[in-house]
Write a protein that holds these residues in place. Sequence first.
Motif, mmCIF file in Angstrom:
data_model
loop_
_atom_site.group_PDB
_atom_site.id
_atom_site.type_symbol
_atom_site.label_atom_id
_atom_site.label_comp_id
_atom_site.label_asym_id
_atom_site.label_seq_id
_atom_site.Cartn_x
_atom_site.Cartn_y
_atom_site.Cartn_z
ATOM 1 N N ILE A 198 1.185 -1.139 0.269
ATOM 2 C CA ILE A 198 0.265 -0.094 0.205
ATOM 3 C C ILE A 198 0.781 0.836 -0.369
ATOM 4 O O ILE A 198 2.041 1.610 1.339
ATOM 5 N N ASP A 199 0.659 2.285 -1.408
ATOM 6 C CA ASP A 199 2.187 3.217 -1.193
ATOM 7 C C ASP A 199 1.500 4.099 -1.223
ATOM 8 O O ASP A 199 0.055 4.831 -1.830
ATOM 9 N N GLN A 200 1.545 5.219 0.076
ATOM 10 C CA GLN A 200 1.138 5.776 0.657
ATOM 11 C C GLN A 200 1.605 7.602 0.584
ATOM 12 O O GLN A 200 1.322 8.453 1.396
ATOM 13 N N ALA A 201 2.367 7.609 -0.354
ATOM 14 C CA ALA A 201 3.003 8.945 -1.073
ATOM 15 C C ALA A 201 2.371 10.565 -0.583
ATOM 16 O O ALA A 201 2.734 10.702 -0.246
ATOM 17 N N TYR A 202 0.638 9.839 -1.091
ATOM 18 C CA TYR A 202 0.225 11.130 -0.602
ATOM 19 C C TYR A 202 -0.424 10.958 0.969
ATOM 20 O O TYR A 202 -2.114 12.271 0.984
ATOM 21 N N THR A 203 -0.068 10.106 1.397
ATOM 22 C CA THR A 203 -1.577 10.483 2.812
ATOM 23 C C THR A 203 -1.156 11.287 4.035
ATOM 24 O O THR A 203 -2.876 11.522 4.049
ATOM 25 N N GLU A 204 -0.655 12.069 3.936
ATOM 26 C CA GLU A 204 -0.673 13.315 4.560
ATOM 27 C C GLU A 204 -1.671 14.562 4.047
ATOM 28 O O GLU A 204 -2.142 15.307 4.636
ATOM 29 N N TYR A 205 -1.647 13.981 2.553
ATOM 30 C CA TYR A 205 -2.799 14.809 2.574
ATOM 31 C C TYR A 205 -3.961 14.577 2.636
ATOM 32 O O TYR A 205 -5.265 15.739 2.039
ATOM 33 N N LEU A 206 -4.381 13.989 3.218
ATOM 34 C CA LEU A 206 -6.057 13.001 3.813
ATOM 35 C C LEU A 206 -6.627 13.366 4.637
ATOM 36 O O LEU A 206 -6.112 15.214 4.932
ATOM 37 N N ASP A 207 -8.085 14.364 4.112
ATOM 38 C CA ASP A 207 -9.166 14.951 5.496
ATOM 39 C C ASP A 207 -8.405 14.014 7.393
ATOM 40 O O ASP A 207 -7.997 12.954 6.749
#
Length: 375
Positions: A198-207
């Motif tokens: 599970i590639d979470q490269a953008y996870t910090e941008y989630l609400d």
Amino acid sequence: MTKSGSGANRPGMTAPAPKPWIDAIAPYVPGRATADGGRKAIKLSSNENPFGTGEAAKAAYAAEARSLDRYPDAGAAALREAIGAHYGIEAERVIHGTGSDEVLHLAAGAFAGVGDEIAYARYGFSVYDIAARRVGATPIVAPDKDYATDVDALLACVTERTRVVYVANPNNPTGTYTSRGEIARLHAGLPSDCLLVIDQAYTEYLDPEDDDGALELARTAPNVLVTRTFSKIFGLAAERIGWGYGPAPVIAAMHKIRAPFNVTTAGQHAAIAALRDAAFVERSRAHNATWRAWFSDQMDALPGLRVVPSKANFVLVLFEGRLRAEAAYKGLMDAGYIVRWLPGQGLPDALRITIGTEDEMRGVVDALTAMASAA
Ligand SMILES: *Cc1c(COP(=O)(O)O)cnc(C)c1O
């Protein structure tokens, strides 16, 4: 007189032949940094942080500028400890990579080879195809559902030869998000000898209320690896630092084929400082949420344009009317904005546009509005 080796006398001289699976790779196409003719332009093509790098990370990086002679800590112990403390995970189950790209490659390298299959969704991150082919595995592409990951379609692709499944969440280049329930269902449907990455490269941008549960799965399941990067919200793309978290045996296998000194000393220090700079991360997330919403509304209001709902720091804009994506790409370039046109990824009618500063987003909207009304 030198004596020539017997090789030189081989009839019909041949060149070294790449393995056929290497020959079959379509090279990765990076986002462009300069406009046609080498002109400087605003780069909205690689999903970098429009605020640049935080001051704390820059200072930590600069502090290492005088010590360039020693190899970095091969085990990146301080960085892994900082990651472990920050996310409440075991540092010894964290692996550091030259960008999370390296970690994605290590997963394929340690768990798949010739005769094996690696599955991912259509419009998945383009590195997955390269990571699969590089090790001689066969990439299997599942159909998407409205540009998003279709868990049922992905599960339907899985065979006894499937060794790795990649899911980016949110996905690049579509910005789509797979919910916690859907991720859990995907995991539950996979055989336990198949590694779910599970590639979470953008996870910090989630609400803040969104959490796909991947870290928790990686903590408890024997076959889940999560990957993260310092290249996106943390603003350290130039330093090439990523990491993965998973079961100890999975991480141990990947360490065996990791390049020994794969993250620089300055990069390790900068990443630790970036991780602790909560204010910078929150400012970046909040800015992105505001301008992603505004920009998406503006695009949807233009004739023939439609956005794929995004949870990342970019938006995929579909051009379904008179103004075509290629013309818009060139028009934006002329106006000084480099965005990403993706015909090579099966998206000839779409542009991926990174959320930049307020001025940049207003400039892109003005340029596209002019083009759409002239088309
Ligand atoms: C940008 C990106 C990465 C990571 O890039 P690195 O700079 O190598 O850490 C990984 N996955 C996706 C989906 C990305 O968009």
